[in-house]
Design an enzyme around this catalytic site. Structure first.
Site, PDB file in Angstrom:
ATOM      1  N   PRO A  60       0.813  -1.226   0.000  1.00  0.00           N
ATOM      2  CA  PRO A  60       0.000   0.000   0.000  1.00  0.00           C
ATOM      3  C   PRO A  60       0.841   1.269   0.000  1.00  0.00           C
ATOM      4  O   PRO A  60       1.871   1.357   0.672  1.00  0.00           O
ATOM      5  CB  PRO A  60      -0.811  -0.122   1.293  1.00  0.00           C
ATOM      6  CG  PRO A  60      -0.934  -1.594   1.514  1.00  0.00           C
ATOM      7  CD  PRO A  60       0.385  -2.161   1.048  1.00  0.00           C
ATOM      8  N   CYS A  61       0.364   2.261  -0.768  1.00  0.00           N
ATOM      9  CA  CYS A  61       1.158   3.474  -0.983  1.00  0.00           C
ATOM     10  C   CYS A  61       0.672   4.670  -0.157  1.00  0.00           C
ATOM     11  O   CYS A  61       1.335   5.689  -0.124  1.00  0.00           O
ATOM     12  CB  CYS A  61       1.118   3.851  -2.466  1.00  0.00           C
ATOM     13  SG  CYS A  61      -0.529   4.363  -3.052  1.00  0.00           S
ATOM     14  N   GLN A  62      -0.492   4.528   0.506  1.00  0.00           N
ATOM     15  CA  GLN A  62      -1.124   5.724   1.080  1.00  0.00           C
ATOM     16  C   GLN A  62      -0.220   6.498   2.030  1.00  0.00           C
ATOM     17  O   GLN A  62      -0.200   7.737   2.031  1.00  0.00           O
ATOM     18  CB  GLN A  62      -2.411   5.343   1.820  1.00  0.00           C
ATOM     19  CG  GLN A  62      -3.537   4.876   0.917  1.00  0.00           C
ATOM     20  CD  GLN A  62      -3.525   3.368   0.733  1.00  0.00           C
ATOM     21  OE1 GLN A  62      -2.485   2.720   0.857  1.00  0.00           O
ATOM     22  NE2 GLN A  62      -4.683   2.807   0.454  1.00  0.00           N
TER      23      GLN A  62
END
Length: 369
Positions: A60-62
């Site tokens: 995940p990049c958030q």
């Protein structure tokens, strides 16, 4: 989408995702045999059978993106890198290390916490006897879609790397100033394991955004004239001029439009709609709150129409074939594609690096035998 990019020459041993909706779509396209829906924190090394030539991880990049909260690898979502890496360390300990590990994320991973998050990933790779390098590849080289992403490619010490796949220095095409700066901040130990990968530019002809647009008969709904007018009224003078130029062009112009929060001349935050007519779509993002969903603006003289981009169009922007089964629900489909990796980028990396490294080592083993 990574599996779609690797093509039929590869056999998938194991796949994992936390999101049951994404898992359901995976099963519709690839079957039930390899996919496991679970939090990666619950997986054990025993769940991973055999010895893999390649492990691909798009974590995940958030927490790493510029739009995120800045938690970085300490964040709840992007921090899932660490349980993933625990699995990789267990595989190394059991003497079945993946020959190649590919990590994909947003370019913000290079600058998160002033580069310390990128350094932490590189340190983890070094400690497990991997040599590694990174590339910034924009999907716009292959598709009418601006989507730069960071790819960290690591190779275990037991796997020899052909000389023609490495460089003595950075190259302009895939080694951005941001990447070079992140490399310069690494420790000497991390630098000693660094590789400047030599990857050629693609030779394909990139289609234009207008080429991926679905026929009107296949599109669910166009905006009302009032809604289109509202979008135009939200534009700055610069963006309105783009629309006027499109009207005067004398040809059908298809642009993409996003809603953005900007500051006005007095410093107040206002929502603006911003359009581009350069034949390339803006980067797909997951539809949080609705404002990040991309719209299409079609200008034919004085006739202006707008609508949300369709799910099939977003899939085409990611390089998925029309035969790929997509979720029926709009937000689910947009989330799937907006969270994915561009298929031809994966294919290019596989062709330029993965398959050449593996073939080289296979031939060496045969010669040794």
């Amino acid at each position: 989408m990574a599996r779609a990019g690797l093509d039929s020459g590869w056999k998938c041993l194991f796949a994992n995702d936390f999101d049951y909706k994404k898992v359901n779509t995976y099963k519709k396209n690839w079957g039930n045999e390899t996919i496991v829906q679970s939090d990666i924190k619950t997986l054990q090394c025993s769940d991973l059978k055999g010895a893999a030539d390649l492990v691909w991880a798009s974590f995940p990049c958030q927490d790493l993106s510029l739009a995120g909260g800045g938690a970085g690898l300490r964040g709840e979502r992007s921090g899932t890198f660490w349980p993933f890496w625990d699995l990789m360390k267990s595989l190394v300990k059991e003497k079945r290390p993946p020959k190649i590990i590919a990590l994909e994320n947003v370019c913000g991973a290079l600058t998160s916490h002033d580069g310390s998050d990128f350094s932490a990933i590189c340190s983890a790779l070094s400690e497990s006897d991997y040599s590694f390098g990174a590339l910034v590849v924009d999907a716009a080289l292959f598709l009418p879609h601006s989507r730069p992403r960071l790819f960290i490619i690591a190779v275990h010490k037991d796997c020899e790397i052909p000389d023609n796949l490495t460089l003595s220095h950075s190259q302009k095409s895939f080694h951005t100033k941001q990447l070079i700066k992140a490399h310069d901040l690494l420790s000497e130990r991390e630098k000693s394991n660094w590789i400047w990968w030599s990857v050629p530019l693609p030779t394909i002809n990139v289609s234009k955004f207008i080429d991926i647009i679905e026929e009107d008969s296949k599109v669910d709904k166009w905006d009302s004239p009032e809604k289109t007018s509202e979008l135009l009224q939200m534009m700055s003078d610069v963006n309105l001029q783009k629309v006027e130029d499109a009207k005067r062009s004398g040809i059908r112009k298809v642009g993409t439009l996003y809603k953005r929060t900007r500051k006005d001349s007095e410093g107040n935050k206002v929502q603006r709609s911003e359009v581009r007519f350069d034949d390339i779509a803006g980067c797909l993002r997951t539809p949080s709150g609705g404002s990040s969903r991309q719209s299409i603006l079609i200008v034919e003289g004085e006739n202006i129409r707008s609508r949300l981009i369709s799910i099939r169009e977003t899939a085409r922007l990611m390089g998925l074939p029309d035969s790929y089964v997509l979720p029926e629900n709009y937000n689910e489909g947009y989330h799937l594609t907006g969270d994915g990796v561009a298929v031809p980028v994966v294919r290019h990396l596989a062709n330029a690096l993965f398959e050449k490294i593996l073939s080289f080592n296979k031939l060496n083993r045969m010669d040794a035998a």
